[in-house]
Design a protein around this motif. Structure first.
Motif, short mmCIF file in Angstrom:
data_model
loop_
_atom_site.label_atom_id
_atom_site.label_comp_id
_atom_site.label_asym_id
_atom_site.label_seq_id
_atom_site.Cartn_x
_atom_site.Cartn_y
_atom_site.Cartn_z
N LEU A 97 -59.62 49.14 7.66
CA LEU A 97 -59.14 50.45 7.22
C LEU A 97 -58.92 51.38 8.42
CD1 LEU A 97 -58.74 52.04 4.52
CD2 LEU A 97 -61.02 52.97 4.91
N CYS A 98 -57.78 52.10 8.40
CA CYS A 98 -57.45 53.01 9.51
C CYS A 98 -57.25 54.44 9.01
CB CYS A 98 -56.11 52.63 10.12
SG CYS A 98 -56.04 51.03 10.80
N MET A 99 -57.28 55.37 9.93
CA MET A 99 -56.90 56.75 9.62
C MET A 99 -55.41 56.75 9.26
SD MET A 99 -59.61 58.60 10.28
CE MET A 99 -59.23 60.30 10.69
N ALA A 100 -55.02 57.61 8.35
CA ALA A 100 -53.61 57.74 8.00
C ALA A 100 -53.41 59.15 7.45
CB ALA A 100 -53.23 56.69 6.95
N ASP A 101 -52.16 59.47 7.12
CA ASP A 101 -51.79 60.83 6.73
C ASP A 101 -52.90 61.63 6.03
OD1 ASP A 101 -49.81 62.94 6.39
OD2 ASP A 101 -49.95 62.44 4.27
N ASP A 102 -53.19 61.34 4.76
CA ASP A 102 -54.26 62.11 4.08
C ASP A 102 -55.49 61.23 3.84
OD1 ASP A 102 -53.24 60.47 2.06
OD2 ASP A 102 -53.41 62.02 0.51
N SER A 112 -41.80 62.11 14.67
CA SER A 112 -42.73 63.11 15.20
C SER A 112 -43.89 63.17 14.22
CB SER A 112 -42.04 64.46 15.28
OG SER A 112 -41.75 64.89 13.97
N GLU A 113 -45.00 63.82 14.62
CA GLU A 113 -46.17 63.85 13.72
C GLU A 113 -45.88 64.57 12.42
OE1 GLU A 113 -49.91 64.89 15.44
OE2 GLU A 113 -49.81 63.15 16.78
N GLU A 114 -45.04 65.61 12.49
CA GLU A 114 -44.79 66.41 11.27
C GLU A 114 -44.04 65.61 10.21
OE1 GLU A 114 -43.10 68.21 14.39
OE2 GLU A 114 -45.23 67.83 14.70
N GLU A 115 -43.13 64.74 10.65
CA GLU A 115 -42.33 64.04 9.64
C GLU A 115 -42.93 62.69 9.28
OE1 GLU A 115 -38.38 63.41 11.15
OE2 GLU A 115 -39.11 62.53 13.00
N ASN A 116 -44.22 62.61 9.32
CA ASN A 116 -44.95 61.37 9.09
C ASN A 116 -44.56 60.63 7.80
OD1 ASN A 116 -46.83 59.42 9.27
ND2 ASN A 116 -48.55 60.69 8.62
N SER A 117 -44.10 59.38 7.93
CA SER A 117 -43.90 58.55 6.75
C SER A 117 -44.64 57.23 6.93
CB SER A 117 -42.40 58.27 6.52
OG SER A 117 -41.91 57.32 7.44
N ALA A 118 -45.54 57.19 7.90
CA ALA A 118 -46.19 55.93 8.27
C ALA A 118 -47.30 55.55 7.32
CB ALA A 118 -46.76 56.05 9.68
N GLN A 119 -47.60 54.25 7.29
CA GLN A 119 -48.67 53.82 6.39
C GLN A 119 -50.05 53.98 7.00
OE1 GLN A 119 -49.12 49.83 5.05
NE2 GLN A 119 -49.90 50.54 3.10
N PHE A 120 -50.15 53.73 8.30
CA PHE A 120 -51.43 53.96 8.95
C PHE A 120 -51.17 54.23 10.43
CE2 PHE A 120 -50.73 49.39 8.48
CZ PHE A 120 -50.68 48.99 9.80
N ASP A 121 -52.17 54.81 11.10
CA ASP A 121 -52.00 55.13 12.52
C ASP A 121 -52.19 53.85 13.34
OD1 ASP A 121 -51.81 57.63 11.54
OD2 ASP A 121 -53.77 58.34 12.24
N LEU A 122 -51.30 53.65 14.32
CA LEU A 122 -51.39 52.44 15.14
C LEU A 122 -52.46 52.60 16.22
CD1 LEU A 122 -47.60 51.78 15.78
CD2 LEU A 122 -49.07 50.75 14.07
N SER A 123 -53.20 51.53 16.48
CA SER A 123 -54.12 51.56 17.60
C SER A 123 -53.47 50.98 18.84
CB SER A 123 -55.37 50.73 17.29
OG SER A 123 -56.19 51.46 16.44
N ASP A 124 -52.64 49.95 18.63
CA ASP A 124 -52.00 49.29 19.75
C ASP A 124 -50.52 49.68 19.76
OD1 ASP A 124 -50.97 47.66 21.67
OD2 ASP A 124 -52.04 45.86 21.01
N ARG A 125 -50.15 50.58 20.67
CA ARG A 125 -48.79 51.13 20.66
C ARG A 125 -47.92 50.55 21.77
NH1 ARG A 125 -48.50 55.37 17.28
NH2 ARG A 125 -46.45 55.84 18.13
N ARG A 126 -48.35 49.45 22.37
CA ARG A 126 -47.58 48.87 23.47
C ARG A 126 -46.26 48.27 22.97
NH1 ARG A 126 -52.07 44.97 25.71
NH2 ARG A 126 -52.39 44.83 23.45
N THR A 127 -45.30 48.16 23.91
CA THR A 127 -44.02 47.54 23.54
C THR A 127 -44.21 46.02 23.40
OG1 THR A 127 -43.41 47.10 25.82
CG2 THR A 127 -42.75 49.25 24.91
#
Ligand code: SAM
Length: 477
Positions: free
Chosen positions: A284-289, A358-373
């Protein structure tokens, strides 16, 4: 003593093949035997054969408190990983089609009552742009993700999207395998997904504890525990023989869900003669609400590593997947303990590959921990002596279900999967890699080519590698 007569491994009913009383009895048995050195040694000895162990045996390993035996467990997991998968790691990326959802899952920001998340569904044109962006990174294998919504995301939309994805050929790019992670559905719809040529059908159970499941899913079609838990049976009946299971660790006690997960794998194997193709281990990860602090069962790293290692020991033939929910540090640890597939360069927002949000227009399911390309991930894997593989050969050669398992069981991996990994890595290096990654990758190919045991396979692989160098693509064993 628990009454476990409700347990029936081959039953078609969720509450019988995932018997709550069998899980509780297993937990009690594991606790009683957590320091039973003789029994634990026996289980480890049995596991050494690579034929797997039962959920009861695995549960004892999970409870074990003896440091030297825990070390032995980790060594065994590393050994089984090497024996069955070598140093290959299969790469994939998720593609979020739509976050419209009518369910009320309390851990997921897509839940219907969330008014802060931006709702979005990709058009076929937008899917094309996303897929081109993914192909330009070097991806060949996708996992489609969508919320459950009969009006916005009906099965026809998913099928049309799959067709679009397979049809897009940009430069040397191609998506060769589309796995699908959509809500539980009917046998008829599973048949349609099979006919559309999907790879694996993936569905996370979230939790196997029925009472907790119902509390976590207060509204929407997903609240039906039996319908959700029996989804893989319907998928198999619909002709999909590669299915991927998983739980969302953090929702229920890890002990309960670990046992449930293995019982589910045993049920599929006993009933259909083939276990799950993959097991995912999301946390489980942090996400929008969603705030992970509201969930009291979050799993600490040390336990998480142990879970991965024991799943590897218990079901050696089942691939294991980890996503970018995990940090680089924890991914590095679990890769050696049993993970065989990872995502890279992922975006969990709808449309995120074309335009990062951007953070304001968040439509993501969860926050990524590994953001590398993806290139950074490939380079990192090479540094760790893993072979990043973009292979999709088995499913395209019809080696699914038990035919894939027999390849593993006959030890043909080194003559088949290893060359395929090298060929697809070569394509990646030629078409997409940075110069530094290319140099490391070429050295890895040269070194690993000499380890293909069969002389004929080695010669063919060499010929194919030369052809890729000259511009040809898509060779496979
Ligand atoms: N909608 C589909 C369903 O109902 O199964 C599946 C798609 S969903 C996009 C994929 C998975 O993400 C879910 O099954 C869930 O386990 C996971 N997920 C949801 N919320 C999450 C969170 N806050 N952190 C990590 N994973 C989450």
């Amino acid at each position: 003593m628990y009454n476990i007569k409700m347990y029936n491994i081959k039953s078609s009913k969720a509450e019988e093949f995932i018997s709550d009383s069998e899980i509780k009895a297993t937990m009690a048995y594991a606790h009683e035997n957590r320091n039973n050195r003789e029994l634990i040694k026996e289980i480890l000895e049995k596991a050494r054969s690579g034929k797997g162990i039962s959920h009861r045996e695995a549960a004892i390993l999970l409870e074990c408190e003896q440091p030297d035996l825990i070390e032995e467990m980790y060594d065994l997991a590393r050994d089984i990983k090497k024996r069955f998968y070598g140093n290959r790691i299969v790469m994939f990326a998720p593609l979020y089609l739509s976050n419209h959802c009518i369910n009320g899952c309390v851990y997921c920001p897509y839940h219907a009552k969330n008014k802060t998340i931006r709702r979005k569904k990709l058009t076929q044109e937008e899917i094309r742009d996303e897929v081109i962006a993914l192909q330009d990174m070097g991806h060949k294998r996708l996992a489609l993700e969508a919320g459950e919504h009969p009006l916005h995301n009906p099965i026809e939309y998913i099928l049309e999207s799959i067709k679009s994805i397979y049809s897009i050929k940009h430069k040397n790019g191609a998506i060769r395998r589309v796995n699908v992670n959509i809500a539980a559905t009917t046998v008829e719809n599973y048949r349609k997904l099979r006919d559309a040529g999907i790879g694996t059908y993936i569905l996370f159970q979230e939790t196997y504890n029925k009472e907790n499941y119902e509390a976590l899913h207060p509204s929407g079609p997903k609240k039906d525990y039996a319908y959700h838990t029996e989804a893989m049976d319907r998928a198999m009946q619909g002709g999909i023989d590669d299915v991927g299971i998983g739980v969302l660790f953090g929702l229920e006690t890890y002990r309960y869900d670990f046992i449930g997960l293995l019982m589910h794998a045993e049920h599929l194997e006993a009933t259909y003669g083939v276990g799950p193709h993959t097991i995912s281990v999301p946390r489980l990860c942090m996400a929008d609400d969603i705030d992970t602090a509201d969930f009291k069962n979050c799993v600490p790293d040390e336990i998480f590593y142990r879970i991965v290692a024991i799943i590897r020991i218990a079901v050696p033939y089942t691939g294991m997947i980890i996503s970018t929910r995990e940090s680089a540090k924890s991914r590095e640890k679990v890769l050696e303990l049993g993970i065989s597939q990872i995502s890279g360069g992922s975006r969990t927002s709808v449309g995120g590959y074309v335009q990062e949000e951007s953070e304001e227009e968040n439509s993501a399911q969860f926050d990524l921990s590994d953001r590398r390309t993806l290139d950074e991930i490939v380079s990192w894997l090479l540094d760790l002596d893993h072979i990043p593989s973009f292979c999709t050969a088995c499913y395209r050669e019809g080696r699914t279900g038990d035919r894939f398992m027999s390849l593993l069981k006959n030890g043909q991996i080194a003559n088949c999967c290893l060359p395929n990994a090298l060929l697809t890595l070569k394509e990646y290096l030629k078409d997409y890699a940075s110069p530094a990654t290319r140099e490391k990758g070429e050295a890895m190919i040269r070194r690993m080519l000499t380890t293909i045991p069969n002389e004929k396979a080695r010669a063919t692989a060499t010929k194919y590698l030369d052809a890729i160098e000259e511009g040809k693509r898509d060779f496979r064993f």
